[in-house]
Write a protein that holds these residues in place. Structure first.
Motif, short mmCIF file in Angstrom:
data_model
loop_
_atom_site.label_atom_id
_atom_site.label_comp_id
_atom_site.label_asym_id
_atom_site.label_seq_id
_atom_site.Cartn_x
_atom_site.Cartn_y
_atom_site.Cartn_z
N SER A 136 -4.29 22.98 38.14
CA SER A 136 -4.75 21.64 38.48
C SER A 136 -4.18 21.10 39.78
CB SER A 136 -4.41 20.67 37.34
OG SER A 136 -3.02 20.66 37.10
N ASP A 137 -3.09 21.71 40.28
CA ASP A 137 -2.47 21.20 41.51
C ASP A 137 -2.86 22.02 42.75
OD1 ASP A 137 -1.14 23.45 40.65
OD2 ASP A 137 0.85 22.74 41.25
N VAL A 138 -3.86 22.89 42.62
CA VAL A 138 -4.32 23.70 43.75
C VAL A 138 -5.81 23.47 43.95
CG1 VAL A 138 -4.60 26.05 44.63
CG2 VAL A 138 -2.57 25.48 43.29
N ASP A 139 -6.19 22.98 45.14
CA ASP A 139 -7.61 22.70 45.37
C ASP A 139 -8.39 24.00 45.57
OD1 ASP A 139 -8.09 23.30 48.33
OD2 ASP A 139 -6.40 21.92 48.47
N ALA A 140 -9.70 23.88 45.53
CA ALA A 140 -10.57 25.06 45.55
C ALA A 140 -10.45 25.85 46.85
CB ALA A 140 -12.02 24.63 45.33
N VAL A 141 -10.28 25.16 47.98
CA VAL A 141 -10.16 25.86 49.26
C VAL A 141 -8.88 26.70 49.29
CG1 VAL A 141 -9.85 25.56 51.74
CG2 VAL A 141 -11.57 24.21 50.54
N THR A 142 -7.80 26.14 48.78
CA THR A 142 -6.54 26.90 48.71
C THR A 142 -6.69 28.10 47.79
OG1 THR A 142 -5.24 24.91 49.14
CG2 THR A 142 -4.09 26.78 48.16
#
Length: 242
Positions: A136-142
């Motif tokens: 939950s703390d990592v966005d899709a681009v990352t």
């Protein structure tokens, strides 16, 4: 053929469940495609509602809510859908079966530049939160950057294995993520520049050159020297024969 009615009943039940799951899977895909279309069409900073998504998909709003656990789950799955689709394009760029090192680098970077420049709303949405599978703390681009770094590392490791080169835990372990981060960060700055001094082709050419320099340095660190303009399959065959 078994005449056991229990077996026939189990088979019928299994077949029904499979058809129902396929039906639900098709509905989910339909909903996700509709959401992507609407996000891309929407003005910057505008949210797309579930009502709009259901209408575009040609389904009742209640059907959308039955397919997902809530709006957050829907958004996560939309991001997963975006990233998975884009990953397939990047995988095609990283195909080592044809092209030189320089060509492979250039077409992969061009694919990223094209997606970011041609689909700014999708890129923006992908940065707003995580994928369905990711933390939950990592966005899709990352998440995509990590995925492509791992893929690039696999490609480099595979080539090194073919050549009998031991890359160990050195520079080749950190190089993929460093390069991916450099490319993504530079293109993000370029896309959001209100008055860019470089054309798309120019920024792709410059990033290709920079990436080639970094990769060349890493290759030389393990005692090899290569021609980046030589067909990769021929290059591997030539190096293997030495």
């Amino acid at each position: 053929m078994s005449s056991d009615p229990g077996l026939r009943e189990d088979s019928q039940t299994s077949g029904h469940e499979a058809r129902w799951e396929q039906h639900n899977s098709e509905r989910r895909s339909r909903i996700l495609r509709a959401a992507v279309e609407l996000i891309e069409e929407a003005p910057a900073g505008t949210d797309v509602s579930v009502r709009q998504i259901s209408a575009r998909a040609g389904l009742a709003k209640s059907v959308v809510y039955r397919q997902f656990e809530g709006r957050e789950d829907l958004d996560r799955r939309i991001r997963s859908h975006l990233i998975d689709d884009f990953s397939r394009t990047l995988e095609a760029g990283l195909d080592t079966s044809h092209g030189s090192i320089e060509e492979i680098i250039a077409r992969t970077i061009r694919a990223v530049a094209d997606w970011m420049a041609d689909h700014p709303r999708l890129d923006e949405f992908a940065r707003t939160g995580p994928t369905h599978e990711g933390p939950s703390d990592v966005d899709a681009v990352t998440s995509l950057k990590l995925r492509m770094s791992e893929r690039a590392r696999d490609v480099l490791t595979s080539i090194a294995d073919q050549l009998g080169v031991d890359t160990g835990d050195g520079i080749f372990d950190t190089l993929p993520f460093a390069v991916v981060t450099m490319v993504e960060g530079t293109l993000t700055h370029w896309v959001h520049d209100v008055d860019p001094t470089r054309t798309r082709e120019q920024i792709v050419d410059e990033l290709t050159t920079l990436t080639r320099y970094v990769l060349d340095g890493a290759i030389r660190s393990v005692g090899l020297s290569v021609d980046p303009r030589m067909e990769l399959t021929d290059l591997i065959a030539q190096l293997s024969a030495r």
